[in-house]
Design a protein around this motif. Sequence first.
Motif, mmCIF file in Angstrom:
data_model
loop_
_atom_site.group_PDB
_atom_site.id
_atom_site.type_symbol
_atom_site.label_atom_id
_atom_site.label_comp_id
_atom_site.label_asym_id
_atom_site.label_seq_id
_atom_site.Cartn_x
_atom_site.Cartn_y
_atom_site.Cartn_z
ATOM 1 N N GLY A 198 0.803 -1.217 0.000
ATOM 2 C CA GLY A 198 0.000 0.000 0.000
ATOM 3 C C GLY A 198 0.832 1.260 0.000
ATOM 4 O O GLY A 198 0.538 2.221 -0.728
ATOM 5 N N PHE A 199 1.897 1.288 0.811
ATOM 6 C CA PHE A 199 2.753 2.469 0.874
ATOM 7 C C PHE A 199 3.741 2.511 -0.287
ATOM 8 O O PHE A 199 4.052 3.596 -0.795
ATOM 9 N N ALA A 200 4.243 1.368 -0.717
ATOM 10 C CA ALA A 200 5.206 1.345 -1.810
ATOM 11 C C ALA A 200 4.590 1.894 -3.097
ATOM 12 O O ALA A 200 5.221 2.676 -3.822
ATOM 13 N N VAL A 201 3.360 1.497 -3.387
ATOM 14 C CA VAL A 201 2.672 1.987 -4.577
ATOM 15 C C VAL A 201 2.436 3.490 -4.473
ATOM 16 O O VAL A 201 2.606 4.237 -5.443
ATOM 17 N N ALA A 202 2.035 3.946 -3.294
ATOM 18 C CA ALA A 202 1.784 5.377 -3.090
ATOM 19 C C ALA A 202 3.065 6.181 -3.265
ATOM 20 O O ALA A 202 3.063 7.250 -3.896
ATOM 21 N N LEU A 203 4.161 5.694 -2.706
ATOM 22 C CA LEU A 203 5.432 6.403 -2.834
ATOM 23 C C LEU A 203 5.862 6.513 -4.293
ATOM 24 O O LEU A 203 6.469 7.504 -4.700
ATOM 25 N N LYS A 204 5.521 5.536 -5.081
ATOM 26 C CA LYS A 204 5.916 5.533 -6.494
ATOM 27 C C LYS A 204 4.997 6.405 -7.345
ATOM 28 O O LYS A 204 5.467 7.103 -8.259
ATOM 29 N N HIS A 205 3.696 6.398 -7.057
ATOM 30 C CA HIS A 205 2.742 7.007 -7.985
ATOM 31 C C HIS A 205 2.060 8.283 -7.503
ATOM 32 O O HIS A 205 1.451 8.990 -8.319
ATOM 33 N N ALA A 206 2.131 8.613 -6.234
ATOM 34 C CA ALA A 206 1.360 9.755 -5.728
ATOM 35 C C ALA A 206 1.861 11.079 -6.306
ATOM 36 O O ALA A 206 3.066 11.332 -6.395
ATOM 37 N N VAL A 218 9.585 15.891 3.475
ATOM 38 C CA VAL A 218 9.535 14.583 4.135
ATOM 39 C C VAL A 218 9.352 13.472 3.102
ATOM 40 O O VAL A 218 9.995 12.419 3.195
ATOM 41 N N VAL A 219 8.491 13.690 2.112
ATOM 42 C CA VAL A 219 8.299 12.679 1.065
ATOM 43 C C VAL A 219 9.591 12.455 0.304
ATOM 44 O O VAL A 219 9.959 11.309 0.001
ATOM 45 N N TRP A 220 10.302 13.526 -0.016
ATOM 46 C CA TRP A 220 11.588 13.398 -0.718
ATOM 47 C C TRP A 220 12.558 12.563 0.117
ATOM 48 O O TRP A 220 13.250 11.688 -0.422
ATOM 49 N N ILE A 221 12.606 12.829 1.410
ATOM 50 C CA ILE A 221 13.493 12.066 2.299
ATOM 51 C C ILE A 221 13.113 10.589 2.285
ATOM 52 O O ILE A 221 13.990 9.717 2.178
ATOM 53 N N ILE A 222 11.824 10.308 2.384
ATOM 54 C CA ILE A 222 11.374 8.914 2.428
ATOM 55 C C ILE A 222 11.617 8.219 1.095
ATOM 56 O O ILE A 222 12.089 7.075 1.044
ATOM 57 N N ASN A 224 13.857 8.756 -1.020
ATOM 58 C CA ASN A 224 15.291 8.521 -1.200
ATOM 59 C C ASN A 224 15.902 7.723 -0.053
ATOM 60 O O ASN A 224 17.120 7.547 -0.011
ATOM 61 N N ARG A 225 15.031 7.270 0.866
ATOM 62 C CA ARG A 225 15.415 6.405 1.974
ATOM 63 C C ARG A 225 16.514 7.027 2.842
ATOM 64 O O ARG A 225 17.371 6.332 3.387
ATOM 65 N N LEU A 226 16.449 8.349 2.991
ATOM 66 C CA LEU A 226 17.403 9.069 3.833
ATOM 67 C C LEU A 226 16.792 9.244 5.232
ATOM 68 O O LEU A 226 16.674 10.351 5.755
ATOM 69 N N TYR A 227 16.418 8.130 5.820
ATOM 70 C CA TYR A 227 15.644 8.150 7.060
ATOM 71 C C TYR A 227 16.385 8.813 8.226
ATOM 72 O O TYR A 227 15.748 9.294 9.159
ATOM 73 N N GLY A 228 17.719 8.847 8.154
ATOM 74 C CA GLY A 228 18.488 9.461 9.221
ATOM 75 C C GLY A 228 18.213 10.947 9.381
ATOM 76 O O GLY A 228 18.515 11.530 10.436
ATOM 77 N N LEU A 229 17.614 11.565 8.367
ATOM 78 C CA LEU A 229 17.283 12.990 8.445
ATOM 79 C C LEU A 229 15.969 13.240 9.178
ATOM 80 O O LEU A 229 15.714 14.351 9.645
ATOM 81 N N LEU A 230 15.146 12.216 9.292
ATOM 82 C CA LEU A 230 13.804 12.405 9.851
ATOM 83 C C LEU A 230 13.796 12.835 11.323
ATOM 84 O O LEU A 230 12.947 13.655 11.706
ATOM 85 N N PRO A 231 14.693 12.330 12.177
ATOM 86 C CA PRO A 231 14.675 12.811 13.570
ATOM 87 C C PRO A 231 14.860 14.322 13.673
ATOM 88 O O PRO A 231 14.279 14.963 14.548
ATOM 89 N N PHE A 232 15.660 14.901 12.772
ATOM 90 C CA PHE A 232 15.881 16.347 12.802
ATOM 91 C C PHE A 232 14.622 17.100 12.365
ATOM 92 O O PHE A 232 14.291 18.153 12.925
ATOM 93 N N VAL A 233 13.913 16.542 11.384
ATOM 94 C CA VAL A 233 12.664 17.150 10.935
ATOM 95 C C VAL A 233 11.631 17.100 12.053
ATOM 96 O O VAL A 233 10.906 18.071 12.294
ATOM 97 N N VAL A 234 11.569 15.958 12.743
ATOM 98 C CA VAL A 234 10.608 15.797 13.841
ATOM 99 C C VAL A 234 10.920 16.775 14.975
ATOM 100 O O VAL A 234 10.009 17.411 15.525
#
Length: 248
Positions: A198-206, A218-222, A224-234
Motif C-alpha cells: 500500500g505504501f510502496a505503490v503510493a510512494l511511487k505514484h502519488a 519529508v516525502v523526498w526524504i522517504i 530517497n530512503r534518507l531516514y536518518g534525516l527524519l529525527p531532525f525534521v521531527v
Amino acid sequence: MEDAKIYDNPDVIFWKCIQELNDKSVKGKWEWPCPDKEHLYKDDECIMLSRNTLEYKSGIATAYAKIMRMDFCKANHLEHSRNLRQGMEGVEFCMRVFYAAKRSLFLNKYYNHYQYNPNSLSKVVSKKNAEYMYDSIVEIDKSIDSFKGDTQLFKASLYKRSLYALIAIAMSTYFHPNNKDSLSQKKAEFDALCSRNGFAVALKHADISDFDKSRKIVVWIIRNRLYGLLPFVVKAKVFLLSKGYYNY
C-alpha cells in the motif's frame, strides 16, 4: 433538522467543524470549500464527494459532523468496518456512505467542535497505530475495487492520502523523540513499512504537487530512503509546535 424536511430527507447531511487547538478556536483548517449557505449534491455529485473523502483537507472524511438516515444505512449495509480500529476507519466509512448516497446536503454552519487531545490513541507514540493505519489503507483499496466504473481518480486520491498517513507515522511514531528504539532499529522498521504494498505503490505514484513544502521535504526524504534525516525534521516540528507555529 428542519433543513432535512425542506430537501425531502436527504441520505446524508454534513456540516463544518471548529478545531480547538492549543486553546485556540480555528476555523478553516479542514472545511468543505462550498460557499453556499446550503447545497444539495445529487447522484454523480455524491460520487465526487466520496472521492473527496480521500483528500486530506476536504473536511468531509470524519464520522462526526454528519448524520445519515437509518433506513439508507441499512439498505446499503453501511456500518463501520469491524476489521479496523484506529487510523483512517472514518475515511473508509464516509467514502462508502457518500458513494451509496443519492442526495447529500451540505450545511455551511459550525455544529461541532473538535478538541485536540495529545493523549488520544491517534496521538500516542505506538507502532500499533501504524498497523491500524495501514489496515485502513488496505480496506479503502478493497472498497474502491468494489466500486463500479473507472476508479482511477479514487486510486490517485488514495495514493496521496496514503502518503499523508506515512508522513504522520514517521513523525508521530517511528522517529518521534518518545520512541526510545535505536536509530538503526527505527530506520529498519520504517523501511520495512514503506516497502509494504500500500505504501510502496503510493510512494511511487502519488502526485504531491499540492502538498505543502514541509511535507514535500519529508516525502523526498522517504522516497530517497534518507531516514536518518527524519529525527531532525521531527525535532523541528516539535519545537515549532511548542511555539505555536505548527499545528498537527
